[in-house]
Design a protein around this motif. Structure first.
Motif, PDB file in Angstrom:
ATOM      1  N   ALA A 112       0.833  -1.208   0.000  1.00 65.19           N
ATOM      2  CA  ALA A 112       0.000   0.000   0.000  1.00 65.19           C
ATOM      3  C   ALA A 112       0.868   1.259   0.000  1.00 65.19           C
ATOM      4  O   ALA A 112       0.564   2.243  -0.698  1.00 65.19           O
ATOM      5  CB  ALA A 112      -0.917  -0.004   1.220  1.00 65.19           C
ATOM      6  N   LEU A 113       1.946   1.235   0.770  1.00 69.03           N
ATOM      7  CA  LEU A 113       2.849   2.395   0.818  1.00 69.03           C
ATOM      8  C   LEU A 113       3.542   2.614  -0.523  1.00 69.03           C
ATOM      9  O   LEU A 113       3.708   3.760  -0.972  1.00 69.03           O
ATOM     10  CB  LEU A 113       3.888   2.197   1.925  1.00 69.03           C
ATOM     11  CG  LEU A 113       3.365   2.235   3.364  1.00 69.03           C
ATOM     12  CD1 LEU A 113       4.480   1.891   4.345  1.00 69.03           C
ATOM     13  CD2 LEU A 113       2.769   3.609   3.696  1.00 69.03           C
ATOM     14  N   VAL A 114       3.921   1.523  -1.165  1.00 67.49           N
ATOM     15  CA  VAL A 114       4.576   1.634  -2.473  1.00 67.49           C
ATOM     16  C   VAL A 114       3.584   2.162  -3.506  1.00 67.49           C
ATOM     17  O   VAL A 114       3.922   3.023  -4.328  1.00 67.49           O
ATOM     18  CB  VAL A 114       5.150   0.276  -2.919  1.00 67.49           C
ATOM     19  CG1 VAL A 114       5.737   0.385  -4.326  1.00 67.49           C
ATOM     20  CG2 VAL A 114       6.218  -0.196  -1.948  1.00 67.49           C
ATOM     21  N   VAL A 115       2.366   1.648  -3.490  1.00 69.29           N
ATOM     22  CA  VAL A 115       1.326   2.133  -4.408  1.00 69.29           C
ATOM     23  C   VAL A 115       1.110   3.629  -4.210  1.00 69.29           C
ATOM     24  O   VAL A 115       1.005   4.391  -5.177  1.00 69.29           O
ATOM     25  CB  VAL A 115       0.003   1.367  -4.180  1.00 69.29           C
ATOM     26  CG1 VAL A 115      -1.162   2.076  -4.899  1.00 69.29           C
ATOM     27  CG2 VAL A 115       0.116  -0.058  -4.696  1.00 69.29           C
ATOM     28  N   LEU A 116       1.046   4.057  -2.957  1.00 69.20           N
ATOM     29  CA  LEU A 116       0.870   5.478  -2.652  1.00 69.20           C
ATOM     30  C   LEU A 116       1.991   6.306  -3.283  1.00 69.20           C
ATOM     31  O   LEU A 116       1.738   7.344  -3.917  1.00 69.20           O
ATOM     32  CB  LEU A 116       0.838   5.678  -1.141  1.00 69.20           C
ATOM     33  CG  LEU A 116       0.491   7.064  -0.607  1.00 69.20           C
ATOM     34  CD1 LEU A 116      -0.168   6.953   0.761  1.00 69.20           C
ATOM     35  CD2 LEU A 116       1.729   7.953  -0.499  1.00 69.20           C
ATOM     36  N   CYS A 117       3.227   5.866  -3.115  1.00 70.72           N
ATOM     37  CA  CYS A 117       4.375   6.611  -3.649  1.00 70.72           C
ATOM     38  C   CYS A 117       4.340   6.670  -5.177  1.00 70.72           C
ATOM     39  O   CYS A 117       4.581   7.726  -5.776  1.00 70.72           O
ATOM     40  CB  CYS A 117       5.679   5.972  -3.187  1.00 70.72           C
ATOM     41  SG  CYS A 117       5.989   6.123  -1.408  1.00 70.72           S
ATOM     42  N   VAL A 118       4.052   5.536  -5.817  1.00 72.21           N
ATOM     43  CA  VAL A 118       4.000   5.511  -7.284  1.00 72.21           C
ATOM     44  C   VAL A 118       2.860   6.382  -7.791  1.00 72.21           C
ATOM     45  O   VAL A 118       3.000   7.072  -8.812  1.00 72.21           O
ATOM     46  CB  VAL A 118       3.858   4.058  -7.795  1.00 72.21           C
ATOM     47  CG1 VAL A 118       3.723   4.041  -9.316  1.00 72.21           C
ATOM     48  CG2 VAL A 118       5.053   3.218  -7.363  1.00 72.21           C
ATOM     49  N   CYS A 119       1.737   6.368  -7.085  1.00 69.82           N
ATOM     50  CA  CYS A 119       0.607   7.225  -7.473  1.00 69.82           C
ATOM     51  C   CYS A 119       1.004   8.699  -7.431  1.00 69.82           C
ATOM     52  O   CYS A 119       0.628   9.485  -8.307  1.00 69.82           O
ATOM     53  CB  CYS A 119      -0.578   6.996  -6.535  1.00 69.82           C
ATOM     54  SG  CYS A 119      -1.526   5.499  -6.879  1.00 69.82           S
ATOM     55  N   LEU A 120       1.752   9.093  -6.422  1.00 69.55           N
ATOM     56  CA  LEU A 120       2.182  10.480  -6.298  1.00 69.55           C
ATOM     57  C   LEU A 120       3.106  10.863  -7.455  1.00 69.55           C
ATOM     58  O   LEU A 120       3.008  11.963  -8.003  1.00 69.55           O
ATOM     59  CB  LEU A 120       2.891  10.699  -4.963  1.00 69.55           C
ATOM     60  CG  LEU A 120       2.014  10.595  -3.708  1.00 69.55           C
ATOM     61  CD1 LEU A 120       2.863  10.724  -2.454  1.00 69.55           C
ATOM     62  CD2 LEU A 120       0.922  11.666  -3.721  1.00 69.55           C
ATOM     63  N   VAL A 121       3.986   9.948  -7.831  1.00 70.41           N
ATOM     64  CA  VAL A 121       4.915  10.213  -8.936  1.00 70.41           C
ATOM     65  C   VAL A 121       4.167  10.289 -10.265  1.00 70.41           C
ATOM     66  O   VAL A 121       4.410  11.175 -11.087  1.00 70.41           O
ATOM     67  CB  VAL A 121       6.005   9.124  -9.004  1.00 70.41           C
ATOM     68  CG1 VAL A 121       6.846   9.287 -10.265  1.00 70.41           C
ATOM     69  CG2 VAL A 121       6.882   9.183  -7.764  1.00 70.41           C
ATOM     70  N   LYS A 122       3.238   9.354 -10.482  1.00 70.26           N
ATOM     71  CA  LYS A 122       2.517   9.286 -11.745  1.00 70.26           C
ATOM     72  C   LYS A 122       1.261  10.163 -11.758  1.00 70.26           C
ATOM     73  O   LYS A 122       0.557  10.219 -12.766  1.00 70.26           O
ATOM     74  CB  LYS A 122       2.126   7.832 -12.046  1.00 70.26           C
ATOM     75  CG  LYS A 122       3.295   6.956 -12.452  1.00 70.26           C
ATOM     76  CD  LYS A 122       2.837   5.559 -12.807  1.00 70.26           C
ATOM     77  CE  LYS A 122       3.936   4.789 -13.497  1.00 70.26           C
ATOM     78  NZ  LYS A 122       4.229   5.285 -14.847  1.00 70.26           N
ATOM     79  N   LYS A 123       0.961  10.803 -10.629  1.00 67.48           N
ATOM     80  CA  LYS A 123      -0.212  11.674 -10.515  1.00 67.48           C
ATOM     81  C   LYS A 123      -1.511  10.904 -10.801  1.00 67.48           C
ATOM     82  O   LYS A 123      -2.388  11.356 -11.536  1.00 67.48           O
ATOM     83  CB  LYS A 123      -0.089  12.872 -11.444  1.00 67.48           C
ATOM     84  CG  LYS A 123       1.067  13.813 -11.063  1.00 67.48           C
ATOM     85  CD  LYS A 123       1.167  14.994 -11.994  1.00 67.48           C
ATOM     86  CE  LYS A 123       2.192  16.004 -11.482  1.00 67.48           C
ATOM     87  NZ  LYS A 123       3.526  15.444 -11.246  1.00 67.48           N
ATOM     88  N   ILE A 124      -1.606   9.712 -10.207  1.00 61.21           N
ATOM     89  CA  ILE A 124      -2.815   8.888 -10.281  1.00 61.21           C
ATOM     90  C   ILE A 124      -3.520   8.973  -8.937  1.00 61.21           C
ATOM     91  O   ILE A 124      -2.875   8.949  -7.890  1.00 61.21           O
ATOM     92  CB  ILE A 124      -2.454   7.420 -10.597  1.00 61.21           C
ATOM     93  CG1 ILE A 124      -1.850   7.320 -11.994  1.00 61.21           C
ATOM     94  CG2 ILE A 124      -3.686   6.516 -10.486  1.00 61.21           C
ATOM     95  CD1 ILE A 124      -1.327   5.936 -12.345  1.00 61.21           C
ATOM     96  N   LYS A 125      -4.843   9.099  -8.960  1.00 58.56           N
ATOM     97  CA  LYS A 125      -5.600   9.210  -7.713  1.00 58.56           C
ATOM     98  C   LYS A 125      -5.365   7.978  -6.842  1.00 58.56           C
ATOM     99  O   LYS A 125      -5.554   6.843  -7.282  1.00 58.56           O
ATOM    100  CB  LYS A 125      -7.088   9.400  -8.012  1.00 58.56           C
ATOM    101  CG  LYS A 125      -7.408  10.760  -8.633  1.00 58.56           C
ATOM    102  CD  LYS A 125      -8.895  10.895  -8.859  1.00 58.56           C
ATOM    103  CE  LYS A 125      -9.215  12.265  -9.466  1.00 58.56           C
ATOM    104  NZ  LYS A 125      -8.925  13.367  -8.567  1.00 58.56           N
ATOM    105  N   ILE A 126      -4.956   8.227  -5.614  1.00 55.11           N
ATOM    106  CA  ILE A 126      -4.540   7.146  -4.722  1.00 55.11           C
ATOM    107  C   ILE A 126      -5.681   6.185  -4.399  1.00 55.11           C
ATOM    108  O   ILE A 126      -5.538   4.961  -4.515  1.00 55.11           O
ATOM    109  CB  ILE A 126      -3.954   7.739  -3.419  1.00 55.11           C
ATOM    110  CG1 ILE A 126      -2.686   8.534  -3.736  1.00 55.11           C
ATOM    111  CG2 ILE A 126      -3.639   6.626  -2.413  1.00 55.11           C
ATOM    112  CD1 ILE A 126      -2.183   9.383  -2.586  1.00 55.11           C
TER     113      ILE A 126
END
Length: 305
Positions: A112-126
C-alpha cells in the motif's frame, strides 16, 4: 519433507503432500513459492483487465507491479522477522526467506505504501488505485493460503468439528486434528472477492472498494486468527487480531461516513479525466467526481448559506 493430510469429517482419508515441487539447478523449489507466484500472476492479470474501467493504462499497471511485488515480499519478510526476533541470530537467518517466514500484513502494508508513492509520482488518484488493487490482493490471499496447506502450517487449535483437518508428519504415527484456518481464510477471501467484484462497477466514489475490503478482511482475520496456534504477538496481543479489528473499525467508519453524507444530500462526485466507458471502450470527454470529504462538506455549507 512430506506430510499426510486428511479430512475425516468430509470422508477424505490420508493422502501425502510434499513441500517440494521440483529441483532446479540443484536447489529445491517449494510448492509454497510456486503457489504464491501463481497468485501474483493472477492478481496482476486481474488489475490489468480491470484497469480500463478506472482509466489507468496497462503500462502504468506494469510499472506498479515492478515496484510493488518485490518490495511487498521484502515487507512481508521484515514484518515476520521484526515480530520474531528471538528466532534470528545472523543476517543470513534474516534473509533466508526460502526457509519460511512471511506475514501477509507486512506485504499488504508495504504494498500500500509503495502504491501510494507511485501514485504520487505518476499523478494517479490514490484511492482509485487502492480500489483497483484490493480485489487483486484478495485473489493473492485466496490462492496463497494453499501454500500454507502444502506446508501443513497456519492451522488452528485441535478440534473435533466435521471440517477438521488431520495432520501427520512422515516421521510420526499419530495425527492431530485441527481447525484448517488456512481454508477458512481462503474461503472468506473468496466470498469477499465475489461480493466486491460484483459490486465494483456500482461503486459511488473512489475508496469505497478499499474501505469494503479492509472492513471485510479485517473482521474475518480477527476471528480466524483467534483459532490459530502460530500467531505473532506484541506483548499479550496477537498482532493480526489488532490490525484486523482496527482495519474493520476504520473501514466501517468511512463507509458509514460517506453513506450518511450522501443521504444528507452531499452527493459524492469524483473528478476523473478521460475515464474509459466500459460499454464502448472509448474515452469520455470528462466525468466529474469528487470523493473528498472536505469538498462535500464545503458543498453542504454552500447550500446552507
Amino acid at each position: 519433507m512430506k506430510n499426510f493430510i486428511s479430512f475425516p469429517g468430509l470422508g477424505i482419508g490420508e493422502f501425502s503432500v510434499k513441500e517440494v515441487a521440483f529441483n532446479l539447478f540443484g536447489r529445491d523449489i517449494a510448492w509454497y513459492g510456486v503457489i504464491i507466484t501463481i497468485g501474483i500472476i493472477l492478481a496482476v492479470t486481474y488489475v490489468m483487465k480491470r484497469s480500463k474501467y478506472e482509466g489507468i493504462k496497462e503500462d502504468d499497471i506494469l510499472d506498479f507491479a515492478i515496484f510493488v511485488i518485490p518490495l511487498a515480499i521484502i515487507g512481508a519478510r521484515l514484518f515476520y522477522v521484526l515480530t520474531s526476533l528471538d528466532k534470528y541470530k545472523t543476517f543470513y537467518d534474516v534473509i533466508a526467506i526460502w526457509e519460511g517466514g512471511l506475514a501477509i500484513y507486512g506485504a499488504v502494508i508495504t504494498g500500500a505504501l509503495v502504491v501510494l508513492c507511485v501514485c504520487l509520482v505518476k499523478k494517479i488518484k490514490i484511492l482509485k488505485m487502492f480500489d483497483l488493487a484490493c480485489p487483486a490482493v484478495m485473489i493473492g490471499q485466496i490462492i496463497g493460503r494453499w501454500g500454507n496447506f502444502v506446508n501443513a502450517e497456519a492451522f488452528g487449535r485441535e478440534t473435533d468439528i466435521f471440517i477438521r483437518m488431520g495432520i501427520r508428519p512422515e516421521w510420526s504415527n499419530v495425527a492431530m486434528y485441527v481447525h484448517p484456518t488456512f481454508l477458512y481464510e481462503s474461503l472468506w477471501n473468496l466470498l469477499g472477492f465475489l461480493l466486491i467484484n460484483a459490486y465494483y462497477k456500482k461503486k459511488k466514489y473512489h475508496g469505497e472498494i478499499f474501505f469494503m475490503y479492509i472492513s471485510m478482511y479485517g473482521i474475518g482475520r480477527f476471528f480466524i486468527e483467534g483459532l490459530r496456534t502460530d500467531s505473532l504477538y506484541v506483548g499479550d496481543f496477537r498482532i493480526s487480531q489488532v490490525i484486523g479489528i482496527v482495519s474493520f473499525i476504520v473501514g466501517v467508519t468511512f463507509l458509514l461516513l460517506f453513506y450518511f453524507k450522501k443521504a444528507r444530500g452531499a452527493q459524492p462526485i469524483l473528478e476523473i479525466e478521460g475515464t474509459v466507458n466500459p460499454k464502448t471502450d472509448k474515452k469520455t470527454e470528462k466525468v466529474n467526481v469528487i470523493n473528498d470529504v472536505e469538498k462535500m462538506e464545503e458543498d453542504e455549507n454552500g447550500k446552507d448559506n
